[in-house]
Design a protein around this motif. Structure first.
Motif, mmCIF file in Angstrom:
data_model
loop_
_atom_site.group_PDB
_atom_site.id
_atom_site.type_symbol
_atom_site.label_atom_id
_atom_site.label_comp_id
_atom_site.label_asym_id
_atom_site.label_seq_id
_atom_site.Cartn_x
_atom_site.Cartn_y
_atom_site.Cartn_z
ATOM 1 N N MET A 181 56.712 62.112 42.330
ATOM 2 C CA MET A 181 55.393 61.153 42.419
ATOM 3 C C MET A 181 55.765 59.811 42.503
ATOM 4 O O MET A 181 56.480 59.175 41.811
ATOM 5 C CB MET A 181 54.788 61.424 40.916
ATOM 6 C CG MET A 181 53.426 60.632 40.758
ATOM 7 S SD MET A 181 52.611 60.588 39.198
ATOM 8 C CE MET A 181 51.554 59.411 39.354
ATOM 9 N N ASP B 286 43.753 57.049 30.367
ATOM 10 C CA ASP B 286 44.664 57.450 29.241
ATOM 11 C C ASP B 286 44.158 57.212 27.986
ATOM 12 O O ASP B 286 44.262 57.783 27.016
ATOM 13 C CB ASP B 286 45.871 56.343 29.492
ATOM 14 C CG ASP B 286 46.485 57.016 30.922
ATOM 15 O OD1 ASP B 286 46.219 57.905 31.318
ATOM 16 O OD2 ASP B 286 47.420 56.099 31.452
ATOM 17 N N MET C 57 43.984 59.613 24.896
ATOM 18 C CA MET C 57 44.639 59.376 23.524
ATOM 19 C C MET C 57 43.623 59.343 22.394
ATOM 20 O O MET C 57 43.903 59.974 21.362
ATOM 21 C CB MET C 57 45.320 57.969 23.561
ATOM 22 C CG MET C 57 46.610 57.822 24.340
ATOM 23 S SD MET C 57 47.689 58.951 24.243
ATOM 24 C CE MET C 57 48.550 58.354 22.763
ATOM 25 N N LYS D 141 53.711 60.330 19.859
ATOM 26 C CA LYS D 141 52.804 60.034 20.886
ATOM 27 C C LYS D 141 52.882 58.678 21.120
ATOM 28 O O LYS D 141 52.978 58.247 22.610
ATOM 29 C CB LYS D 141 51.423 60.413 20.527
ATOM 30 C CG LYS D 141 50.793 61.766 21.075
ATOM 31 C CD LYS D 141 49.519 61.969 20.201
ATOM 32 C CE LYS D 141 49.214 63.347 20.456
ATOM 33 N NZ LYS D 141 48.520 64.043 19.600
ATOM 34 N N ARG E 15 56.271 55.644 29.110
ATOM 35 C CA ARG E 15 55.418 55.608 30.125
ATOM 36 C C ARG E 15 55.143 54.413 30.543
ATOM 37 O O ARG E 15 55.466 53.817 31.735
ATOM 38 C CB ARG E 15 54.060 56.347 29.970
ATOM 39 C CG ARG E 15 53.472 57.090 31.190
ATOM 40 C CD ARG E 15 52.166 57.481 31.013
ATOM 41 N NE ARG E 15 51.291 56.402 30.312
ATOM 42 C CZ ARG E 15 50.342 57.160 29.336
ATOM 43 N NH1 ARG E 15 50.417 58.355 28.958
ATOM 44 N NH2 ARG E 15 49.719 56.316 28.738
ATOM 45 N N LEU F 49 45.423 59.254 38.703
ATOM 46 C CA LEU F 49 45.292 58.082 37.659
ATOM 47 C C LEU F 49 44.402 56.977 38.620
ATOM 48 O O LEU F 49 44.071 55.998 38.256
ATOM 49 C CB LEU F 49 46.425 57.450 37.292
ATOM 50 C CG LEU F 49 47.028 58.473 36.360
ATOM 51 C CD1 LEU F 49 48.370 57.994 35.912
ATOM 52 C CD2 LEU F 49 46.203 58.534 35.167
#
Lengths: 153, 937
Positions: free
Chosen positions: B1, B14, B18, B240, B247, B414
């Protein structure tokens, strides 16, 4: 939080208090104005896939559902299933040539010539179709996707 | 990607994701809390009954009300009820959280507690009803789930009722029940954990979650478990957070790569081949930055900081006769005047063995840096090549699913900002076009003899023209040597500049000529680019050759001149000493007192060479930039705006917009780097200049490409490892290494300028250091090491090692190829098997026809007939892919064997009738879950 977002889309439709009348659907045209979906070529399809009635009207549940699938932490298998549904334009549980062509045209904004489109579609089917019925079943799709390096969504 | 282009909206997505997680997490946590609260409440209920009247009353009040409401609504939409319940809890949670954040006073906390208690009370009562209702539904919906489960459910129901009425019942459970319960609890827990993975609609999920959670909540306590729950929740939260952090870090890393976005943008519009040039440019910039660091850190800065200042030595002073014009712009632009006697060039550096308080050995450092630049560059180039080779392939073969992957996975979900989206569209289109070109190349069936003949012909033509131009260059250089011997005034302007003229003419004419000839060959554009690069490279070598030739002529001339000046100086010095001693009648002669600007000095050939290189780089830069400005920008402007009032279509017709000239630019870059390598030794400032040049050219060319060029007609994919560029670079590096090493090893340095003045050879500095500064045994070791008797075996060993490694790599390559072929074969086999499944099934069906339970269904009389209904049924009922199996199942034929034969991976739904949503049954986790097809539309 999510409810806030949901309500934002259609303030006149969605009440703040969600205790009494849960049977509310926000139509497709409003959903796709969300910034997350605004630029997505498959926005219609995504919303349609997640809506229960298949016409793109989302109840709050569907809405939550959509986000939970599209969010980053949701598992790959789940995404695969929904991706298959999204790409399956005519909902016959197969991705056939027309679906591919539609996908391609959405992806490239129709910049490819028809010959190129057919070439690509033929190639894609040839590559991924394992059972030789000239369309991609979910098994084919899963098999292909599972080997893709960057299937992230 | 491709690196995530993270727009605002993307972040939001995102976040929302979450949030959803958090909600579900919260749910469980909340559940746990509620549980404990519940207990407490229950426990407290009796004693508190008297004291806490108000609360209880409220609770009691509310509970029946709710119950009543529930009862009322239950028949119509129980699902809705669940939903609402959850929503309420979600809302309350969020509000609670915010409240928590806002105020932390005790009182608030207390009131909140009260509220919660109230709620809990209400829930506790309402739960009963809900559970009954759920159980009922379970009984209906999950009949297929297996009898065992049903039994357990009954038990649970009992337990659920009893537990809510009194806790004592739980203790009376037997051991076996305990074990069963434990299992059940585990199962439910698993369900909670994996619920997110199920492709169900939200409502269904919510119901399931509720059930499972309630169950676990109820019995976990009974089994003495659930202590680790908080810890578990904490752990999940931390993982998490960690993922998110990772990321973000990745994003940060991509954001740190310079020009990544610019290059991606170019790539999305012009394809990876054009982008590969810019990536190469960026790589080159990095390399030059490091070289610049070496040069400035170890040579230039020490000399400026610790060396003698300007004007203290003849070599650091502009001579008297030049001083008048030394600041003129024209002179400075030619790098004469003050420039010539600055730190930019070799001559400025002093030959003191050590300078400053640090006793920095500048000459040694100068030599080592000069050689080290080559060493470092070699190392880096080779390492990059090796890494690229590891990364593999020529870009063309990318596995089996090129098109499918492109089709289904190329969109970056995204993306939320329109500009990036446009770029993404463009890049997807280009990448499709690239693949299409590759594919067409594969499909091309051709007249192989004609093709071969044409290719041979093309190569012959190009060799001819290359040879011709080589001869022309040779001829011109020879002639220029003749001219050089004659007087300058006799020559015309043309004769003086003949070499440059011919060179630039060749450079102008040959590349397009080669390109035209290459049309004959009809290669894939990627390969054609390589050929083109190689051919122009060969042509440019002539350029290099003439340049070096001229330079060496100059150097030898200067050396001779220097010799005479040196003799003169020595003679003058001797005469001075003789005069002085005879005049003053003393042997203690002070050095002559001459102003540094007036000292007679040699031509300092090293500085001369350095100036040549710097001039070359600067003029090259000018030419490149002007070409871009005129050839691309002005052309684009003209084409764009004159098109309105022109008799033919300028944009589509003759001048059109320029294409980006990959081969020319890459070669320009490579040769430029060669010049830097060669010149850096003589002009330490050159590296800094080059860094500037690369920097500006990055921005300039990016702009020019984006604004005034059009993509190539056939956009093609660059080979993923641009090892071809690297290979050319290596060649140039080697070529430029030769003259520098030659001068270092053989030519005597100038006697009055530069760090090596006064020495026989430049490398004597090293010898001197070894002798004077290092302990003697190291000197001994050095002499032994340089012994030919030791060097020869070492070289031999290396050659052997290379041979061995080569053989090994060949072996691996072979193995790799074999494996690939095997994989291909396996895939083909699978394909065939699936294709032929119908035929094998036919046999199976014949067999099945003989079985007794066949009589249950109307038997298909003919095999031909059987084919037809298969298809029809499949089409109409949209049954899953397992056509024959499923259909047969529908008819009640037990075809398990056949299914297992046909499918490589486990396939659950043998016992199930072909529902409308059969495809789902092949979901990720084929397990004993019930009613998977429920999410069908």
């Amino acid at each position: 939080m999510l409810h806030g977002r949901y309500r934002e889309l259609a303030p006149h439709l969605v009440p703040l208090d969600y205790t009494n009348n849960p049977d509310i659907r926000v139509p497709l045209t409003l959903i796709i104005t969300m910034p997350e979906l605004k630029e997505n070529p498959f926005r219609d399809r995504i919303v349609e896939t997640f809506s229960e009635d298949g016409h793109g009207n989302l109840t709050f549940n569907d809405f939550v559902d959509m986000f939970s699938v599209l969010c980053e932490t949701s598992p790959r298998e789940l995404k695969t299933i929904y991706a298959f549904k999204i790409y399956d334009f005519n909902r016959d549980n197969f991705i056939c040539k027309e679906d591919l062509e539609k996908t391609l045209n959405k992806l490239t904004k129709g910049e490819l010539t028809p010959e190129e489109v057919t070439l690509v579609c033929d190639k894609a089917i040839e590559e991924a179709d394992l059972d030789g019925d000239n369309k991609l079943s979910f098994a084919d799709f899963e098999n292909m996707i599972s080997k893709a390096p960057d299937f992230l969504r | 990607m491709p690196p995530k282009k993270k727009s605002h909206a993307a972040v939001e997505v995102d976040d929302v994701g979450m949030e959803v997680d958090a909600v579900s997490e919260d749910d469980s946590e909340e559940e746990a809390r509620r549980k404990t609260k519940n207990r407490r409440a229950k426990a407290q209920r009796k004693p508190k009954r008297v004291s806490d009247d108000e609360e209880e009353e409220e609770e009691e009040d509310e509970a029946p009300k709710r119950k009543a409401r529930k009862k009322k609504r239950k028949p119509q939409d129980s699902d809705e009820e669940e939903d609402e319940e959850d929503n309420r809890s979600v809302k309350s949670k969020s509000s609670k959280a915010s409240r928590k954040k806002a105020a932390k006073e005790e009182s608030d906390e207390e009131s909140e507690d009260d509220k919660k208690k109230k709620k809990n009370g209400g829930k506790a009562v309402s739960k009963k009803g809900k559970e009954e209702q759920n159980d009922k539904k379970k009984g209906n919906a999950k009949g297929s789930g297996g009898k065992n489960k049903g039994g357990e459910k009954d038990k649970k129901k009992k337990n659920g009722n009893s537990s809510s009425s009194s806790d004592d019942d739980e203790e009376s459970m037997s051991e076996g029940e305990m074990a069963a319960l434990k299992e059940e609890v585990e199962e439910k827990k698993k369900l909670i954990a994996t619920l997110r993975n199920k492709p169900w609609r939200m409502q269904r999920r919510l119901i399931q979650l509720k059930e499972a959670q309630e169950f676990v909540e109820k019995f976990e306590g009974a089994l003495g478990k659930g202590k680790g729950r908080k810890w578990y929740a904490y752990k999940v939260m931390m993982t998490k957070k960690l993922i998110k952090f990772k990321r973000d870090f990745e994003n940060f890393k991509t954001a740190c790569i310079p020009w990544e976005r610019k290059i991606k943008e170019v790539e999305s519009h012009f394809g990876s081949s054009v982008a590969s040039y810019f990536i190469f440019l960026r790589w080159m910039y990095g390399l030059n930055l490091v070289l610049f660091g070496f040069m400035f850190g170890l040579v230039v800065l020490p000399e400026i900081l610790m060396g003698l200042p300007y004007g203290s030595l003849p070599r650091k002073t502009v001579p008297r006769e030049e001083q008048a014009t030394a600041m003129d712009y024209a002179v400075l632009f030619d790098f004469n005047g003050y420039c010539k006697y600055s730190f930019l060039f070799y001559g400025f550096y002093n030959s003191d063995r050590m300078i400053g308080v640090l006793k920095f050995r500048l000459p040694l450092s100068y030599l080592l840096v000069g050689v080290g630049i080559f060493g470092y560059s070699l190392m880096v180039v080779i390492r990059t090549m090796a890494r690229n080779a590891n990364e593999g392939g020529d870009g063309a073969e990318e596995g089996q699913f090129t098109f499918s992957w492109k089709m289904f996975t190329s969109w970056d979900y995204l993306i939320g900002n329109p500009e990036t989206a446009d770029n993404k569209y463009a890049s997807i289109t280009t990448s499709f076009k690239e693949s299409i070109v590759d594919e067409q190349e594969n499909q091309k069936d051709e007249n192989i003899h004609l093709r071969r003949f044409l290719r041979v012909l093309a190569n012959f033509l190009i060799l001819c023209s290359l040879g011709g131009s080589g001869f022309l260059i040779y001829f011109v250089v020879k002639r220029s040597q003749d001219f050089a011997e004659r007087d300058n005034d006799e020559l015309s302007w043309f004769e003086k500049n003949e070499v440059e003229f011919v060179m630039s003419l060749l450079g102008l004419v040959c590349p397009p000529l080669f390109e035209t000839i290459a049309e004959l060959e009809d290669y894939h554009p990627r390969i054609a680019l390589k050929w083109q690069l190689g051919r122009i490279f060969a042509l440019f070598l002539g350029n290099l050759y003439t340049f070096l030739f001229a330079l060496f002529d100059e150097v030898t001339a200067k050396l001779e001149k220097e010799k005479s000046i040196k003799n003169e100086t020595i003679w003058a010095l001797n005469a001075y000493y003789a005069n002085y001693s005879s005049f003053y009648n003393t042997t203690d002669v002070p050095p002559p007192d001459v102003h540094p600007a007036d000292v007679i000095r040699g031509p300092c050939w090293e500085t001369g060479v350095g100036i040549e290189f710097v001039k070359l780089i600067v003029s090259d830069m000018q030419v490149t930039y002007l070409t871009i400005l005129i050839g691309d920008f002005v052309r684009a402007v003209i084409v764009r705006f004159l098109n309105y009032c022109w008799c033919w279509d300028l944009e589509a017709g003759f001048p059109s917009y320029g294409e980006f000239d990959i081969s020319g630019n890459v070669l320009g870059l490579i040769f430029n780097q060669g010049m830097i390598w060669m010149g850096a030794f003589y002009a330490p400032g050159l590296v800094g200049l080059n860094v500037l040049r690369l920097l500006t050219s990055m921005y300039y060319q990016c702009w020019a490409v984006m604004s005034c060029n059009v993509p190539h007609e056939r956009v093609f994919k660059a080979s993923r490892s641009n090892n071809f560029y690297m290979g050319l670079l290596l060649l140039v590096l080697f070529l430029s290494l030769l003259p520098v090493v030659y001068t270092i090893m053989t030519l005597p340095p100038s006697f009055d300028c530069g760090p090596f003045s006064g020495q026989e050879k430049m490398y004597d500095v090293v010898m001197e250091t070894i002798e004077n500064d290092l302990p003697s045994f190291i000197g001994n070791i050095f002499t032994y090491a340089t012994n030919p008797g030791l060097i020869m075996p070492a070289v031999l060993l290396m050659v052997l090692a290379i041979y061995y490694l080569n053989a090994v790599s060949k072996g691996y390559q072979q193995a790799n190829l074999d494996l690939k072929r095997k994989m291909q074969m396996a895939r083909d086999e699978e394909k065939n098997r699936r294709n032929n499944k119908d035929s094998t099934n036919q046999v199976m069906k014949d067999l099945e026809a003989l079985l007794p339970n066949k009589s249950l269904i109307p038997p298909p009389t003919e095999e031909d007939e059987l084919e037809v209904p298969d298809v029809v049924v499949e089409k109409s009922s949209k049954s899953p892919k397992i056509k024959p199996g499923a259909v047969a199942n529908g008819k009640g034929v037990n075809l398990q064997k056949e299914v297992s034969l046909a499918a490589s991976n486990p396939r659950g739904p043998v016992t199930r009738a072909p529902g409308p949503r059969g495809g789902n049954a092949r979901g990720p986790q084929p397990g004993p879950e019930k009613g998977r097809g429920r999410s069908a539309r």
